[in-house]
Write a protein that holds these residues in place. Sequence first.
Motif, PDB file in Angstrom:
ATOM      1  N   GLY A   1       0.802  -1.218   0.000  1.00 37.43           N
ATOM      2  CA  GLY A   1       0.000   0.000   0.000  1.00 37.43           C
ATOM      3  C   GLY A   1       0.834   1.265   0.000  1.00 37.43           C
ATOM      4  N   ILE A   2       1.972   1.226   0.654  1.00 38.79           N
ATOM      5  CA  ILE A   2       2.887   2.382   0.631  1.00 38.79           C
ATOM      6  C   ILE A   2       3.370   2.627  -0.799  1.00 38.79           C
ATOM      7  CG2 ILE A   2       5.187   3.174   1.344  1.00 38.79           C
ATOM      8  CD1 ILE A   2       4.551   1.765   4.095  1.00 38.79           C
ATOM      9  N   ILE A   3       3.702   1.554  -1.513  1.00 30.90           N
ATOM     10  CA  ILE A   3       4.118   1.673  -2.919  1.00 30.90           C
ATOM     11  C   ILE A   3       2.955   2.193  -3.763  1.00 30.90           C
ATOM     12  CG2 ILE A   3       4.847   0.371  -4.968  1.00 30.90           C
ATOM     13  CD1 ILE A   3       6.325  -1.540  -2.950  1.00 30.90           C
ATOM     14  N   CYS A   4       1.767   1.646  -3.534  1.00 30.53           N
ATOM     15  CA  CYS A   4       0.580   2.052  -4.293  1.00 30.53           C
ATOM     16  C   CYS A   4       0.267   3.538  -4.081  1.00 30.53           C
ATOM     17  CB  CYS A   4      -0.610   1.184  -3.877  1.00 30.53           C
ATOM     18  SG  CYS A   4      -2.147   1.606  -4.708  1.00 30.53           S
ATOM     19  N   GLY A   5       0.161   3.948  -2.828  1.00 29.96           N
ATOM     20  CA  GLY A   5      -0.157   5.348  -2.529  1.00 29.96           C
ATOM     21  C   GLY A   5       0.901   6.298  -3.055  1.00 29.96           C
ATOM     22  N   SER A   6       2.165   5.918  -2.884  1.00 27.09           N
ATOM     23  CA  SER A   6       3.268   6.757  -3.382  1.00 27.09           C
ATOM     24  C   SER A   6       3.238   6.858  -4.903  1.00 27.09           C
ATOM     25  CB  SER A   6       4.614   6.189  -2.923  1.00 27.09           C
ATOM     26  OG  SER A   6       4.689   6.192  -1.518  1.00 27.09           O
ATOM     27  N   SER A   7       2.876   5.770  -5.574  1.00 28.19           N
ATOM     28  CA  SER A   7       2.787   5.779  -7.041  1.00 28.19           C
ATOM     29  C   SER A   7       1.687   6.716  -7.521  1.00 28.19           C
ATOM     30  CB  SER A   7       2.518   4.361  -7.569  1.00 28.19           C
ATOM     31  OG  SER A   7       3.572   3.500  -7.231  1.00 28.19           O
ATOM     32  N   ALA A   8       0.553   6.724  -6.816  1.00 25.54           N
ATOM     33  CA  ALA A   8      -0.539   7.633  -7.188  1.00 25.54           C
ATOM     34  C   ALA A   8      -0.128   9.091  -6.972  1.00 25.54           C
ATOM     35  CB  ALA A   8      -1.795   7.297  -6.392  1.00 25.54           C
ATOM     36  N   ILE A   9       0.574   9.351  -5.886  1.00 27.14           N
ATOM     37  CA  ILE A   9       1.068  10.713  -5.627  1.00 27.14           C
ATOM     38  C   ILE A   9       2.057  11.122  -6.728  1.00 27.14           C
ATOM     39  CG2 ILE A   9       2.453  12.135  -4.055  1.00 27.14           C
ATOM     40  CD1 ILE A   9       1.203  10.396  -1.753  1.00 27.14           C
ATOM     41  N   TYR A  10       2.938  10.211  -7.113  1.00 26.12           N
ATOM     42  CA  TYR A  10       3.893  10.484  -8.187  1.00 26.12           C
ATOM     43  C   TYR A  10       3.162  10.796  -9.492  1.00 26.12           C
ATOM     44  CZ  TYR A  10       7.447   9.732 -11.753  1.00 26.12           C
ATOM     45  OH  TYR A  10       8.279   9.891 -12.836  1.00 26.12           O
ATOM     46  N   GLU A  11       2.128   9.997  -9.805  1.00 25.87           N
ATOM     47  CA  GLU A  11       1.380  10.244 -11.040  1.00 25.87           C
ATOM     48  C   GLU A  11       0.730  11.625 -11.017  1.00 25.87           C
ATOM     49  OE1 GLU A  11      -1.894   8.243 -14.051  1.00 25.87           O
ATOM     50  OE2 GLU A  11      -1.640   7.359 -12.063  1.00 25.87           O
ATOM     51  N   ALA A  12       0.146  11.985  -9.882  1.00 21.67           N
ATOM     52  CA  ALA A  12      -0.466  13.311  -9.750  1.00 21.67           C
ATOM     53  C   ALA A  12       0.589  14.402  -9.935  1.00 21.67           C
ATOM     54  CB  ALA A  12      -1.144  13.454  -8.386  1.00 21.67           C
ATOM     55  N   ALA A  13       1.744  14.226  -9.302  1.00 22.66           N
ATOM     56  CA  ALA A  13       2.825  15.207  -9.433  1.00 22.66           C
ATOM     57  C   ALA A  13       3.257  15.338 -10.892  1.00 22.66           C
ATOM     58  CB  ALA A  13       4.008  14.818  -8.547  1.00 22.66           C
ATOM     59  N   GLY A  14       3.374  14.197 -11.588  1.00 24.61           N
ATOM     60  CA  GLY A  14       3.747  14.225 -12.990  1.00 24.61           C
ATOM     61  C   GLY A  14       2.733  14.974 -13.841  1.00 24.61           C
ATOM     62  N   LEU A  15       1.455  14.702 -13.612  1.00 30.18           N
ATOM     63  CA  LEU A  15       0.415  15.393 -14.376  1.00 30.18           C
ATOM     64  C   LEU A  15       0.443  16.904 -14.124  1.00 30.18           C
ATOM     65  CD1 LEU A  15      -2.521  12.850 -13.914  1.00 30.18           C
ATOM     66  CD2 LEU A  15      -1.261  13.335 -16.044  1.00 30.18           C
ATOM     67  N   ILE A  16       0.605  17.282 -12.863  1.00 35.24           N
ATOM     68  CA  ILE A  16       0.625  18.709 -12.515  1.00 35.24           C
ATOM     69  C   ILE A  16       1.866  19.399 -13.080  1.00 35.24           C
ATOM     70  CG2 ILE A  16       0.852  20.356 -10.607  1.00 35.24           C
ATOM     71  CD1 ILE A  16      -0.813  18.295  -8.918  1.00 35.24           C
ATOM     72  N   LEU A  17       3.026  18.841 -12.793  1.00 36.58           N
ATOM     73  CA  LEU A  17       4.281  19.497 -13.194  1.00 36.58           C
ATOM     74  C   LEU A  17       4.499  19.472 -14.698  1.00 36.58           C
ATOM     75  CD1 LEU A  17       6.570  18.269 -10.282  1.00 36.58           C
ATOM     76  CD2 LEU A  17       5.419  20.491 -10.529  1.00 36.58           C
ATOM     77  N   ASN A  18       4.169  18.364 -15.351  1.00 35.20           N
ATOM     78  CA  ASN A  18       4.347  18.280 -16.808  1.00 35.20           C
ATOM     79  C   ASN A  18       3.472  19.308 -17.520  1.00 35.20           C
ATOM     80  OD1 ASN A  18       6.083  16.172 -16.238  1.00 35.20           O
ATOM     81  ND2 ASN A  18       4.760  14.577 -17.050  1.00 35.20           N
ATOM     82  N   GLU A  19       2.235  19.478 -17.022  1.00 32.48           N
ATOM     83  CA  GLU A  19       1.355  20.486 -17.624  1.00 32.48           C
ATOM     84  C   GLU A  19       1.861  21.895 -17.316  1.00 32.48           C
ATOM     85  OE1 GLU A  19      -2.932  22.372 -16.696  1.00 32.48           O
ATOM     86  OE2 GLU A  19      -2.981  20.193 -16.975  1.00 32.48           O
ATOM     87  N   LYS A  20       2.236  22.121 -16.077  1.00 34.46           N
ATOM     88  CA  LYS A  20       2.662  23.463 -15.643  1.00 34.46           C
ATOM     89  C   LYS A  20       3.888  23.950 -16.413  1.00 34.46           C
ATOM     90  CE  LYS A  20       2.522  27.002 -12.809  1.00 34.46           C
ATOM     91  NZ  LYS A  20       1.590  28.049 -13.112  1.00 34.46           N
ATOM     92  N   TYR A  21       4.835  23.040 -16.659  1.00 28.05           N
ATOM     93  CA  TYR A  21       6.073  23.425 -17.337  1.00 28.05           C
ATOM     94  C   TYR A  21       6.035  23.201 -18.851  1.00 28.05           C
ATOM     95  CZ  TYR A  21       8.255  24.331 -12.882  1.00 28.05           C
ATOM     96  OH  TYR A  21       8.572  24.870 -11.662  1.00 28.05           O
ATOM     97  N   GLY A  22       4.949  22.558 -19.337  1.00 30.64           N
ATOM     98  CA  GLY A  22       4.817  22.337 -20.772  1.00 30.64           C
ATOM     99  C   GLY A  22       5.819  21.375 -21.339  1.00 30.64           C
ATOM    100  N   LYS A  23       6.402  20.549 -20.500  1.00 34.92           N
ATOM    101  CA  LYS A  23       7.351  19.526 -20.946  1.00 34.92           C
ATOM    102  C   LYS A  23       7.374  18.419 -19.892  1.00 34.92           C
ATOM    103  CE  LYS A  23      11.345  21.841 -18.900  1.00 34.92           C
ATOM    104  NZ  LYS A  23      12.660  22.404 -19.129  1.00 34.92           N
TER     105      LYS A  23
END
Length: 186
Positions: A159-181
């Motif tokens: 579950g720690i891996i699962c929750g951390s993976s979801a947080i990582y995915e959210a971070a990727g979606l936010i940061l990739n959109e914000k920086y346009g790359k």
Amino acid sequence: MERSIKDTTANPAPLGLLGFGTTTLLLNLHNAGLFGLNDMILMMGLFYGGFAQIIAGIQENKKGNTFGATAFTSYGAFWWTLVGIWVLNKAEYLAADSVALGSYMFVWGLVTFIFFIGTLNGATIGKIVFGTLTILFILLGFHFVLESALFGKLAGFVGIICGSSAIYEAAGLILNEKYGKQILPL
């Protein structure tokens, strides 16, 4: 004359993923034995894991994303039902026994496996989130049915891996959109 409508609404997935990921991470730090079940986990389950994911699911529905709408709304409802079970069990009102709790987890494992199959044509991170979540629910099912602390602790680490993976995915979606790359690969 034909009209064109442009969707200018934000991507609701990061909200849903953060609601799911942070709540899952905190609950599984408990399952791994770092601290007891407490009001912090219950409140996260009700509000961020529950309410925020249901909002994200409704927003995904408006965008026409059946997978996102169904997943976020389902797991938002999961958190609400889980908190309800904990509260009713604590009050010893219609308390679920270990076989009932295990069955609950196995059913959620089945639902999650359906979502996992839906990720097979998508990004790797989605496969990791739903794959580890499927394993998590199966381990929790065995934890309750067999009343096994070992399965509970193993579930905590998955579950720690699962929750951390979801947080990582959210971070990727936010940061990739914000920086346009691509800042974080998904």
